[in-house]
Design a protein around this motif. Structure first.
Motif, PDB file in Angstrom:
ATOM      1  N   GLY A  51       0.792  -1.220   0.000  1.00 60.36           N
ATOM      2  CA  GLY A  51       0.000   0.000   0.000  1.00 60.36           C
ATOM      3  C   GLY A  51       0.824   1.270   0.000  1.00 60.36           C
ATOM      4  O   GLY A  51       2.036   1.251  -0.222  1.00 60.36           O
ATOM      5  N   ASP A  67      -3.812   3.767   2.017  1.00 59.33           N
ATOM      6  CA  ASP A  67      -4.505   2.846   1.123  1.00 59.33           C
ATOM      7  C   ASP A  67      -3.723   1.543   1.168  1.00 59.33           C
ATOM      8  O   ASP A  67      -2.618   1.470   0.633  1.00 59.33           O
ATOM      9  N   ARG A  69      -3.378  -2.742   0.706  1.00 58.13           N
ATOM     10  CA  ARG A  69      -3.825  -3.881  -0.099  1.00 58.13           C
ATOM     11  C   ARG A  69      -2.895  -5.058   0.222  1.00 58.13           C
ATOM     12  O   ARG A  69      -1.726  -4.861   0.538  1.00 58.13           O
ATOM     13  N   VAL A 123      -8.878  -3.586   7.843  1.00 58.19           N
ATOM     14  CA  VAL A 123      -8.627  -4.277   6.583  1.00 58.19           C
ATOM     15  C   VAL A 123      -9.672  -5.381   6.418  1.00 58.19           C
ATOM     16  O   VAL A 123      -9.876  -6.191   7.323  1.00 58.19           O
ATOM     17  N   ARG A 128      -7.885  -5.319   1.705  1.00 57.69           N
ATOM     18  CA  ARG A 128      -7.860  -3.882   1.433  1.00 57.69           C
ATOM     19  C   ARG A 128      -8.427  -3.095   2.604  1.00 57.69           C
ATOM     20  O   ARG A 128      -9.363  -3.521   3.269  1.00 57.69           O
ATOM     21  N   THR A 130      -8.663   1.357   4.019  1.00 58.08           N
ATOM     22  CA  THR A 130      -8.296   2.766   3.858  1.00 58.08           C
ATOM     23  C   THR A 130      -8.501   3.481   5.176  1.00 58.08           C
ATOM     24  O   THR A 130      -9.325   3.097   6.006  1.00 58.08           O
TER      25      THR A 130
END
Length: 180
Positions: A51, A67, A69, A123, A128, A130
């Motif tokens: 991220g 962000d 991932r 998460v 994912r 944010t």
């Protein structure tokens, strides 16, 4: 006075007030024209990209966004640490939380928070997540001082009160903030 004239006077007064409140300073969290930013690519100890974190100057502080991932699902402590180094395997080189005001950890701690304390990063099962938060009083000059700073994601949730790190566990991702 007719209703139309009263309405026109009201609109004029509101317009003048709005123009006067524009001033030189933006409200907390409001975008600042020409504001600087810094970015950190978040990586695991194995070097896997998970991220990005960004810090942007806004009125009265800095806006941080993360962000993520490819991260483990769950709730993770997220903090700005005071040294711009992310040496594997444990990212201890990032030092303690960014704390120029010498407070204790956590927004729920009566003697806190550290400047680098942020809410937890959540998460999903897809890996994912944010996070977006404005930290009042934080400055780009302080963030990018001589030894820089890093954003660290921890293995466990931050309890938002226990000094020094909210019992948030090991450091599972780290990224050094660099000016854009």
């Amino acid at each position: 006075m007719t209703i139309m004239k009263m309405a026109a006077i009201g609109v004029a007064a509101l317009t003048m007030t709005a123009c006067q409140s524009g001033g030189d300073k933006a409200d907390l969290g409001e975008s600042t024209p020409g504001g600087r930013s810094a970015t950190a690519m978040l990586r695991t100890a194995a070097g896997v990209d998970v991220g990005r974190a960004t810090a942007t100057e806004v009125g009265g502080g800095l806006r941080f966004t993360i962000d993520a991932r490819g991260m483990p699902a769950g709730t993770h402590g997220a903090h700005v640490h005071m040294v711009g180094r992310c040496d594997a395997p444990d990212f201890a080189s990032a030092g303690a939380h960014w704390n120029p005001t010498s407070m204790q950890h956590g927004t729920m701690n009566p003697q806190g928070p550290h400047t680098g304390d942020m809410p937890n990063l959540i998460v999903g099962t897809d890996g994912r997540g944010t996070l977006g938060v404005t930290i009042p009083g934080a400055t780009m000059a302080g963030l990018l001082d001589a030894d820089g700073s890093a954003v660290v994601i921890h293995a466990n949730p931050d309890d938002l009160k226990t000094d020094p790190s909210g019992n948030s566990g090991g450091r599972i991702a780290c990224g050094v903030l660099t000016a854009n």
